[in-house]
Design an enzyme around this catalytic site. Structure first.
Site, PDB file in Angstrom:
ATOM      1  N   ARG A 111      -8.296   5.282  -8.347  1.00  0.00           N
ATOM      2  CA  ARG A 111      -9.532   5.775  -8.987  1.00  0.00           C
ATOM      3  C   ARG A 111      -9.226   7.129  -9.607  1.00  0.00           C
ATOM      4  O   ARG A 111      -8.107   7.596  -9.506  1.00  0.00           O
ATOM      5  CB  ARG A 111     -10.635   5.907  -7.921  1.00  0.00           C
ATOM      6  CG  ARG A 111     -10.220   6.867  -6.811  1.00  0.00           C
ATOM      7  CD  ARG A 111     -11.348   7.170  -5.851  1.00  0.00           C
ATOM      8  NE  ARG A 111     -10.855   8.074  -4.811  1.00  0.00           N
ATOM      9  CZ  ARG A 111     -11.603   8.611  -3.880  1.00  0.00           C
ATOM     10  NH1 ARG A 111     -12.886   8.332  -3.817  1.00  0.00           N
ATOM     11  NH2 ARG A 111     -11.090   9.428  -2.980  1.00  0.00           N
ATOM     12  N   GLU A 150     -15.204  13.837  -8.461  1.00  0.00           N
ATOM     13  CA  GLU A 150     -13.968  14.615  -8.305  1.00  0.00           C
ATOM     14  C   GLU A 150     -13.027  14.469  -9.504  1.00  0.00           C
ATOM     15  O   GLU A 150     -11.880  14.017  -9.367  1.00  0.00           O
ATOM     16  CB  GLU A 150     -13.254  14.251  -7.001  1.00  0.00           C
ATOM     17  CG  GLU A 150     -14.034  14.685  -5.779  1.00  0.00           C
ATOM     18  CD  GLU A 150     -13.259  14.540  -4.484  1.00  0.00           C
ATOM     19  OE1 GLU A 150     -12.286  13.768  -4.427  1.00  0.00           O
ATOM     20  OE2 GLU A 150     -13.625  15.220  -3.508  1.00  0.00           O
ATOM     21  N   GLU A 307     -20.094  16.802  -0.031  1.00  0.00           N
ATOM     22  CA  GLU A 307     -19.423  15.965   0.973  1.00  0.00           C
ATOM     23  C   GLU A 307     -18.792  16.822   2.052  1.00  0.00           C
ATOM     24  O   GLU A 307     -18.224  17.877   1.768  1.00  0.00           O
ATOM     25  CB  GLU A 307     -18.274  15.162   0.339  1.00  0.00           C
ATOM     26  CG  GLU A 307     -18.668  14.128  -0.675  1.00  0.00           C
ATOM     27  CD  GLU A 307     -17.439  13.398  -1.241  1.00  0.00           C
ATOM     28  OE1 GLU A 307     -16.380  13.374  -0.569  1.00  0.00           O
ATOM     29  OE2 GLU A 307     -17.541  12.877  -2.361  1.00  0.00           O
TER      30      GLU A 307
HETATM   31  C1  GLA Z   1     -13.457  12.564  -1.642  1.00  0.00           C
HETATM   32  C2  GLA Z   1     -14.238  11.537  -2.426  1.00  0.00           C
HETATM   33  C3  GLA Z   1     -14.938  10.534  -1.586  1.00  0.00           C
HETATM   34  C4  GLA Z   1     -14.123  10.145  -0.382  1.00  0.00           C
HETATM   35  C5  GLA Z   1     -13.746  11.382   0.391  1.00  0.00           C
HETATM   36  C6  GLA Z   1     -12.985  11.099   1.660  1.00  0.00           C
HETATM   37  O1  GLA Z   1     -14.099  13.751  -1.478  1.00  0.00           O
HETATM   38  O2  GLA Z   1     -15.147  12.098  -3.332  1.00  0.00           O
HETATM   39  O3  GLA Z   1     -15.201   9.413  -2.380  1.00  0.00           O
HETATM   40  O4  GLA Z   1     -12.968   9.483  -0.789  1.00  0.00           O
HETATM   41  O5  GLA Z   1     -12.943  12.193  -0.424  1.00  0.00           O
HETATM   42  O6  GLA Z   1     -12.643  12.270   2.343  1.00  0.00           O
END
Ligand code: GLA
Ligand code: ZN
Length: 674
Positions: A111, A150, A307
């Site tokens: 991704r 991200e 997150e």
């Molecule tokens: C990133 C991504 C999430 C997930 C987390 C896991 O921050 O944005 O989709 O993969 O890592 O720690």
């Protein structure tokens, strides 16, 4: 004007119901309610479901998810799903995938993998976002648009190469100016036309991430790549704005992530959000600095913690569980530094693929009788009680530290004088010196208003771009205290040296010049000698780099005490106008740095907290008449100290504190001073 988007703290996280049957959704809703979860981030990686083929769209599942969440009155953070491209797209439109630094063309997989300059990517992404925005704009539960995910990485394909040539032409106009900027007369690299420009990867002039044959070119490529991805973000945002004039947009950032100039990005985002994943051994101060940087991106506006894991990660080498209480104290640390939301990745743990060992609010056991769930629920209750008390509260820092992605890239591309030199590490040392005194810090960029601060620290200000030294001069002459270090004032925006002696344009303000820079091998040190009263000892060690400094108008505060430059200044101070400019020409041991910074803080009468035990952090936020002091014990031990907080109320327990603060393991006190 500071924007305020929330009336309560968002509490929730990434939710992927498309990975589960509908009866599980019902369980989820019950458990979310019980845990006081009020928001869900959805549709982050659903492109393959939303658009199963070139001409086919299907929003039925997303409709159902939104409807179900709305029924519970959950706030929705709506992803646009463009962070992972579907298999059919890679099959039929191979221009969507990237070419990497080694020159390899990528296939379908992973991704965060699209080529930012791919016409097919742009076409399909914009079409998808048109449809999403048209369909869901105005939905009463839609709280935030979460664009992609991200953003990261680089592409070196031919599309990018062509686009880079256009970007370069736009910036420099003629090929002669480009040759000048990148110093192409070196190694006979003269370019004759724009088509001679080659992307600086392994097949061209790139060496690796931290070395470049022509840093000016490689730095420009980083700027270009950051801009290219930012254009992808802006494209989606502008489409959303055609349908939805109000809902704020964001994309989740990653602290000191190197690849993107987040200050530039933040200007385009309504609200900054970021993902906080400290490892078991990440220094507390590094997380604190990350938070402050994220708050600094929009000049002090609060951010969203998009997150964090409630328990453990899966992608680090050693994924320790967060001990009981640790997730709570880390959440308060985020809030203390400016977060207006606490969100987890993720709400329900996936059953397969790479993240099955990544912690979640609902674990594989599937019920609420787990430690992690209980901790999430307790924190949810507490945050609900706090209501909007802290929403939009400000940090009133009087100390600023400069952080600049151009400098980050340029410093790390230099070949010599030492491979040990890393940008973030050097900034961190100065941050730590302030942090050890529990002083609030703003992370600044070159356009920040320096006059708001008493102290501006600019470690490794290697690249001094146009206008910067004038700003520093003005700040110091009007009474500010400025400090900079080794590897400062060396190059211009294209990585060409400011001739006439280091630190180039900063020379007069600092009242010194630097003739040579010695690099010490690992494990070797020089000795620093000082009689200045601000230091507790007369001798300290220093390492890595030693500038050979000559005084002009500055005075010597510390000298080297060994080697052929024994007696030459290592730390200097210059009076300039009504302010002071310090130069630290080497990497001194941290104790010395802490004492130096403590001295500057005292001179400026900045509130510090001394004799606070290791592992306890104090930070503050101000709202209206109230100052909230967060006292956080990041250790799994009882800690106590004497403080000036006597008589303040802890709003988490409603109890008054005495002059002795006692903290249980991972305890948090939220004290209010009026
Ligand atoms: C990133 C991504 C999430 C997930 C987390 C896991 O921050 O944005 O989709 O993969 O890592 O720690
Ligand atoms: Zn590309």
């Amino acid at each position: 004007m500071r924007e305020q988007y929330f009336d309560k703290m968002l509490y929730g996280g990434d939710y992927n119901p498309e990975q589960w049957p509908k009866d599980i959704w019902e369980e989820d809703m019950r458990m979310f309610n019980e845990a006081h979860i009020n928001s869900a981030t959805i549709n982050v990686f659903s492109w393959a479901r939303l658009q199963p083929s070139e001409n086919e769209y299907d929003f039925s599942e997303l409709d159902a998810v939104i409807e179900r969440l709305a029924k519970e009155d959950m706030e929705i953070v709506l992803g646009t799903s463009t962070a992972a491209i579907p298999a059919w797209m890679c099959r039929k439109f191979p221009d969507v995938t990237r070419v990497d630094f080694e020159g390899r063309k990528h296939k379908f997989g992973h991704r965060h993998n699209h080529c930012p300059n791919s016409p097919s990517f742009k076409r399909f992404a914009s079409e998808l976002v048109h449809r999403l925005a048209q369909r869901y704009s105005g939905h009463p539960n839609l709280k935030i648009w979460h664009i992609s995910n991200e953003y990261s990485g680089e592409c070196y394909c031919e599309q990018c190469e062509k686009a880079f040539r256009v970007w370069v032409k736009d910036k420099y106009e003629t090929i002669e100016v480009v040759n000048e900027a990148w110093n192409m007369s070196f190694w006979g690299h003269t370019l004759y036309e724009f088509d001679d420009i080659v992307v600086p990867n392994y097949l061209g002039d790139g060496i690796h991430d931290t070395a470049a044959a022509f840093a000016g070119l490689s730095i420009d490529y980083r700027r270009f790549n950051s801009d290219s991805l930012l254009n992808n973000f802006k494209m989606e945002r502008d489409i959303i704005r055609l349908y939805d004039k109000e809902t704020p947009t964001t994309t989740n950032l990653m602290g000191t992530y190197k690849g993107l100039d987040y200050f530039k990005w933040a200007k385009e985002m309504d609200i900054v959000s970021w993902d906080n994943y400290p490892s078991y051994n990440t220094p507390l101060s590094h997380t604190a600095m990350n938070h402050d940087l994220m708050r600094g991106l929009k000049g002090g506006e609060s951010f969203m913690l998009m997150e964090q894991t409630p328990s453990q990660q899966n992608w680090q080498p050693y994924n320790a569980l967060k001990r009981p209480g640790k997730m709570r104290v880390q959440s308060y640390q985020s809030i203390a530094h400016g977060a207006d939301s606490i969100q987890f990745f993720q709400l329900r743990r996936s059953k397969g693929a790479v993240e099955k060992f990544h912690g979640a609010v609902i674990e594989h056991a599937g019920h609420s009788n787990t430690r992690v769930y209980r901790e999430v629920m307790e924190l949810g209750r507490e945050l609900k009680r706090l209501g909007d008390d802290l929403i939009g509260a400000e940090t009133k820092a009087r100390v600023g530290i400069l952080f600049d992605w151009d400098n980050y890239w340029a410093l790390e591309y230099t070949s010599g004088p030492s491979v040990a030199l890393r940008y973030v590490d050097q900034i961190q040392r100065y941050y730590d010196a302030c942090y050890s005194r529990h002083v609030d810090i703003d992370m600044l960029h070159m356009d920040s208003k320096f006059s708001k601060y008493d102290i501006v620290l600019a470690p490794v200000l290697y690249m001094v771009k146009e206008g910067v030294s004038e700003k520093i001069d003005a700040f110091v002459s009007q009474g500010g205290t400025f400090l900079t270090t080794y590897m400062s004032g060396i190059v211009d925006q294209s990585d060409n040296v400011h001739l006439g002696g280091y630190p180039g344009p900063l020379r007069e303000t600092l009242g010194i010049w630097v003739e040579e820079i010695d690099a010490l091998a690992p494990g070797t040190t020089n000795i620093l000698a000082t009689e200045a009263a601000l230091f507790s000892q007369g001798r300290y060690k220093c390492e890595m780099l030693c500038d050979l400094v000559h005084l002009e108008s500055a005075e010597m505060v510390v000298a080297y005490n060994s080697d052929f430059y024994k007696g030459m200044p290592a730390v200097t101070k210059n009076r300039f106008g009504s302010g002071e400019a310090w130069y630290v020409g080497t990497v001194p041991e941290q104790t010395m740095l802490n004492e130096l910074i403590a001295h500057i803080l005292t001179e400026k009468e900045i509130e510090t907290f001394d004799d606070v035990p290791e592992g306890v952090e104090i930070a503050s936020r101000v709202k209206g008449e109230k100052t909230f002091y967060f006292i956080m014990n990041h250790r799994n031990d009882v800690q106590q100290f004497h403080s000036s907080f006597k008589g303040c109320t802890d709003v988490l327990t409603n109890q008054k504190v005495s002059d002795k603060i006692q903290l249980e393991p991972f305890d948090v006190k939220l004290l209010v001073k009026k």
